[in-house]
Enzyme design. Structure first.
Site: not given
Ligand code: IMP
Length: 217
Positions: A68, A136-137, A139, A186, A199
């Site tokens: 979302k 992208i956190d 990834g 975060f 949101r």
């Molecule tokens: P990744 O797989 O670790 O790259 O995480 C990506 C997903 O984690 C994103 O699409 C978000 O839904 C969620 N996410 C990661 N960091 C945050 C943040 O700081 N705030 C909100 N959602 C996050």
């Protein structure tokens, strides 16, 4: 490929006092600072629309929204792309699709990525696909999605993410187009959530300790 250029928010960025902006009353104790005001998000998104149109050639684009968290960015980005299509001599037809993935509980990645929605991805075969993501956190989510999409043989896949986090947990993945690079904190707002909350907040903000406790799963 050269790293995608973006607005870099440094680790010592303090953001802005909440009282300088309009924040919904129900969140007034749950946030620390305003980090990226809504207007700045919009201005950067306008330029991303131009870069994407330039980078994706003259073929039909399927814009794939990752729900979302990506819905606000997706809607605003597409509005800017539509404005470009209306006002220039060249225009590219665009259709939309939606996919829903979930990997987070509280502020931690659960490590497993669940696909909990989305159409039949075979509609992407042979198409130029633009994946639109919020952040992208590590990834891992994007890597998983990209490898899933390869099974459907799209002609081209490009990724735009509004935010990329600078984190030692990164697998090294970098999208083709990036809005802002942010420190390892975060963040919530502009459709980014903490357990589904925030949101409904226009600006991107840093959550407070109180907010973290209040909305803990
Ligand atoms: P990744 O797989 O670790 O790259 O995480 C990506 C997903 O984690 C994103 O699409 C978000 O839904 C969620 N996410 C990661 N960091 C945050 C943040 O700081 N705030 C909100 N959602 C996050």
């Amino acid at each position: 490929m050269a790293a995608s250029k973006c607005v870099v928010i440094t680790d010592d960025e303090q953001g802005y006092d909440l009282d300088l902006f309009c924040i919904p009353k129900h969140y007034s104790n749950d946030l620390e600072r305003v980090y990226i005001p809504h207007g700045l998000i919009m201005d950067r998104t306008e330029r991303l629309a131009r870069d994407i149109m330039k980078g994706m050639g003259n073929h039909h684009i399927v814009a794939l929204c990752v729900l979302k968290g990506g819905y606000k960015f997706f809607a605003d980005l597409l509005d800017y792309i539509k404005a470009l299509n209306r006002n220039s001599d060249q225009s590219i037809p665009m259709t939309v699709d939606f996919i829903r993935l979930k990997s987070y509980c509280n502020d931690q990645s659960t490590g497993e990525i669940k696909v909990i929605g989305g159409d039949n991805l075979s509609t992407l075969t042979g198409k130029n696909v633009l994946i639109v993501e919020d952040i992208i956190d590590t990834g891992k989510t994007m890597q998983t999605l990209l490898s899933m999409l390869q099974d459907y043989k799209p002609n081209m896949v490009k990724v735009v993410s509004l935010l990329v986090k600078r984190t030692p947990r990164s697998v090294g993945y970098r999208p083709d187009f990036v809005g802002f690079e942010v420190p390892d904190k975060f963040v919530v707002g502009y459709a980014l959530d903490y357990n589904e909350y925030f949101r409904d907040l226009n600006h991107i903000c840093v959550i407070s300790e109180k907010g973290r406790e209040k909305y803990k799963a």
